[in-house]
Enzyme design. Structure first.
Site, PDB file in Angstrom:
ATOM      1  N   ARG A 131      14.840 -30.674  -7.533  1.00 10.35           N
ATOM      2  CA  ARG A 131      14.469 -30.407  -6.027  1.00 10.35           C
ATOM      3  C   ARG A 131      14.034 -29.011  -5.979  1.00 10.35           C
ATOM      4  O   ARG A 131      14.095 -28.505  -4.991  1.00 10.35           O
ATOM      5  CB  ARG A 131      15.368 -30.973  -5.066  1.00 10.35           C
ATOM      6  N   LYS A 153      -0.438 -22.414  -5.828  1.00  8.60           N
ATOM      7  CA  LYS A 153      -0.757 -23.647  -6.023  1.00  8.60           C
ATOM      8  C   LYS A 153      -0.404 -24.316  -7.519  1.00  8.60           C
ATOM      9  O   LYS A 153      -0.675 -23.480  -8.352  1.00  8.60           O
ATOM     10  CB  LYS A 153      -2.462 -23.613  -5.952  1.00  8.60           C
ATOM     11  N   LYS A 237      -6.868 -11.760  -3.039  1.00  7.33           N
ATOM     12  CA  LYS A 237      -6.333 -13.366  -2.816  1.00  7.33           C
ATOM     13  C   LYS A 237      -4.860 -13.179  -2.081  1.00  7.33           C
ATOM     14  O   LYS A 237      -4.613 -14.132  -1.434  1.00  7.33           O
ATOM     15  CB  LYS A 237      -6.055 -14.024  -4.230  1.00  7.33           C
ATOM     16  N   GLU A 247      -3.641 -23.258   2.901  1.00 12.72           N
ATOM     17  CA  GLU A 247      -5.019 -23.748   2.957  1.00 12.72           C
ATOM     18  C   GLU A 247      -5.378 -24.613   4.202  1.00 12.72           C
ATOM     19  O   GLU A 247      -6.086 -25.662   3.940  1.00 12.72           O
ATOM     20  CB  GLU A 247      -5.355 -24.200   1.635  1.00 12.72           C
ATOM     21  N   ARG A 251      -8.133 -19.733   3.631  1.00 11.18           N
ATOM     22  CA  ARG A 251      -7.849 -20.023   2.252  1.00 11.18           C
ATOM     23  C   ARG A 251      -8.717 -21.096   1.650  1.00 11.18           C
ATOM     24  O   ARG A 251      -9.086 -20.907   0.358  1.00 11.18           O
ATOM     25  CB  ARG A 251      -6.430 -20.539   1.723  1.00 11.18           C
ATOM     26  N   HIS A 258     -15.947 -24.398  -6.522  1.00  9.88           N
ATOM     27  CA  HIS A 258     -15.192 -25.416  -6.988  1.00  9.88           C
ATOM     28  C   HIS A 258     -15.317 -26.651  -6.728  1.00  9.88           C
ATOM     29  O   HIS A 258     -15.084 -27.562  -7.657  1.00  9.88           O
ATOM     30  CB  HIS A 258     -13.929 -24.902  -6.511  1.00  9.88           C
ATOM     31  N   HIS A 262     -15.301 -28.432 -10.147  1.00 12.94           N
ATOM     32  CA  HIS A 262     -14.563 -29.471 -10.860  1.00 12.94           C
ATOM     33  C   HIS A 262     -15.285 -30.759 -11.217  1.00 12.94           C
ATOM     34  O   HIS A 262     -14.859 -31.411 -12.021  1.00 12.94           O
ATOM     35  CB  HIS A 262     -13.411 -29.481  -9.522  1.00 12.94           C
ATOM     36  N   HIS A 275     -13.494 -23.661 -17.101  1.00 16.39           N
ATOM     37  CA  HIS A 275     -13.154 -23.920 -15.793  1.00 16.39           C
ATOM     38  C   HIS A 275     -14.168 -22.985 -15.081  1.00 16.39           C
ATOM     39  O   HIS A 275     -15.065 -22.901 -14.217  1.00 16.39           O
ATOM     40  CB  HIS A 275     -11.823 -23.658 -15.330  1.00 16.39           C
TER      41      HIS A 275
END
Length: 372
Positions: A131, A153, A237, A247, A251, A258, A262, A275
């Site tokens: 956890r 993230k 950032k 977000e 953000r 992206h 992606h 990427h």
């Protein structure tokens, strides 16, 4: 460059840490000077995670040599495979399993040493382990330095979709050696430049002008110019993350390029295109759509294309070297699976101009209009 440290603060209600301390370090990377593997007086045990490419770097040999069969005193080192194909839930579970087998506790710390893939995997594993155990990073790629390691993230790819499983779990400490950038292969260096360029478009006119006017220095990896780019990207950032950690608002603008990018990565096959190259192509598609919707002037769109071309980034509707017919519809289908969508429509970041950004849902017809 002199040693420099600053902090990013987070809302205390979120797990992981209330702040990230980022330290910029000059000269050749020396991880032993920071972590001293096997030290008897260490505050806790350290579970280091890296990949085969980083572990083989000349500047890493003294550090990795301290581990005998992955063990040095109370500390452990796990070396994973390199690249996007290894950004899987199986890799996350292998980190957790190895830490359990070695007897680590939630009071110990996971340390990701590598690019965005290693940082994302290590932090995700740490967020799940008993956890939640603390995580720290040593980003070794330009992409990780300017973007992936910052802001909490974490995650992994799933069923050929990018970052479909993950959590918000920031690192408590990050150690930046810009010298690591000089070890990167050209495609990975170029990939990191794309994320920095995205940040420049969104937040920093001076950095944009460096990309526009000093491409020779950036393409040649001029150390002084890179230090400016890295520092500006991190601080830009950080300012966004402090205001919108999960977000819910601004953000989301960091996703410029992206959603297109992606989808391109997924359709091409994860790992087949970097990427950053995909994001740069996505920026071109987003700006084209902005022009078609009369959000920006043609001169702005053309200038962005000119800058993209300075770094060899694809500005075509669909990269012809990768795809055949019907690729626009395939890319659109994947865009509909993007985790950032809130309704049945695709959510995109569009540019009205430099540092002038819009977040909105767009129609399939509008997306397809810039994919042919």
């Amino acid at each position: 460059m002199k040693k420099d440290t600053f902090q990013i603060s987070y809302p205390s209600i979120y797990a992981g840490t209330e702040k990230s301390e980022i330290t910029f370090l000059p000269g050749k990377p020396d991880l032993s000077s920071v972590y001293n593997p096997g030290a008897a007086d260490a505050d806790c045990r350290r579970f280091f995670v890296t990949d085969a490419t980083v572990a083989s770097l000349e500047c890493m040999r003294d550090f990795t040599a301290k581990f005998d069969d992955g063990v040095c005193g109370n500390d452990c080192l796990l070396i994973l495979g390199s690249g996007e194909p290894f950004k899987t839930i199986e890799s996350v579970l292998s980190i957790i399993t190895s830490a359990i087998d070695a007897g680590f506790t939630r009071k110990d710390v996971f340390v990701g040493i590598g690019g965005g893939v290693i940082c994302d995997l290590t932090a995700f594993a740490a967020s799940l382990f008993k956890r939640g155990a603390a995580v720290e990073f040593v980003p070794t790629t330009l992409l990780a330095m300017v973007d992936a390691s910052i802001g909490g993230k974490t995650g992994c790819d799933y069923q050929n979709y990018k970052n479909m499983i993950g959590s918000f779990f920031p690192a408590r400490k990050l150690y930046y050696w810009p010298e690591f950038v000089q070890y990167l292969p050209e495609n990975q260096y170029n990939s990191g430049l794309a994320e920095a360029f995205k940040t420049a478009l969104l937040f920093d006119k001076d950095m944009y002008n460096i990309f526009k006017n000093e491409s020779e220095k950036l393409n040649a990896r001029d150390p002084a110019t890179l230090e400016i780019i890295i520092n500006k990207s991190v601080r830009a950032k950080a300012a966004v993350v402090e205001k919108d950690f999960t977000e819910q608002g601004m953000r989301a603008t960091l996703n410029l390029g992206h959603t297109f990018g992606h989808a391109l990565e997924s359709v091409a096959g994860l790992g087949k295109i970097t990427h950053g190259a995909a994001v740069a192509w996505g920026i071109g598609r987003a700006v084209t759509l902005s022009f078609k919707k009369e959000y920006c002037r043609e001169a702005f769109m053309n200038e962005i294309f000119d800058v993209l071309k300075l770094y060899g980034w694809d500005t075509s509707a669909v990269p012809g070297a990768i795809f055949g017919g019907g690729s626009g519809e395939r890319i659109l289908a994947v865009m509909h699976k993007d985790k950032k969508n809130l309704t049945s429509k695709v959510r995109l970041i569009l540019q009205k101009g430099l540092q002038n950004t819009s977040i909105e849902e767009v129609t399939d017809a509008e997306i397809l209009s810039v994919l042919k």
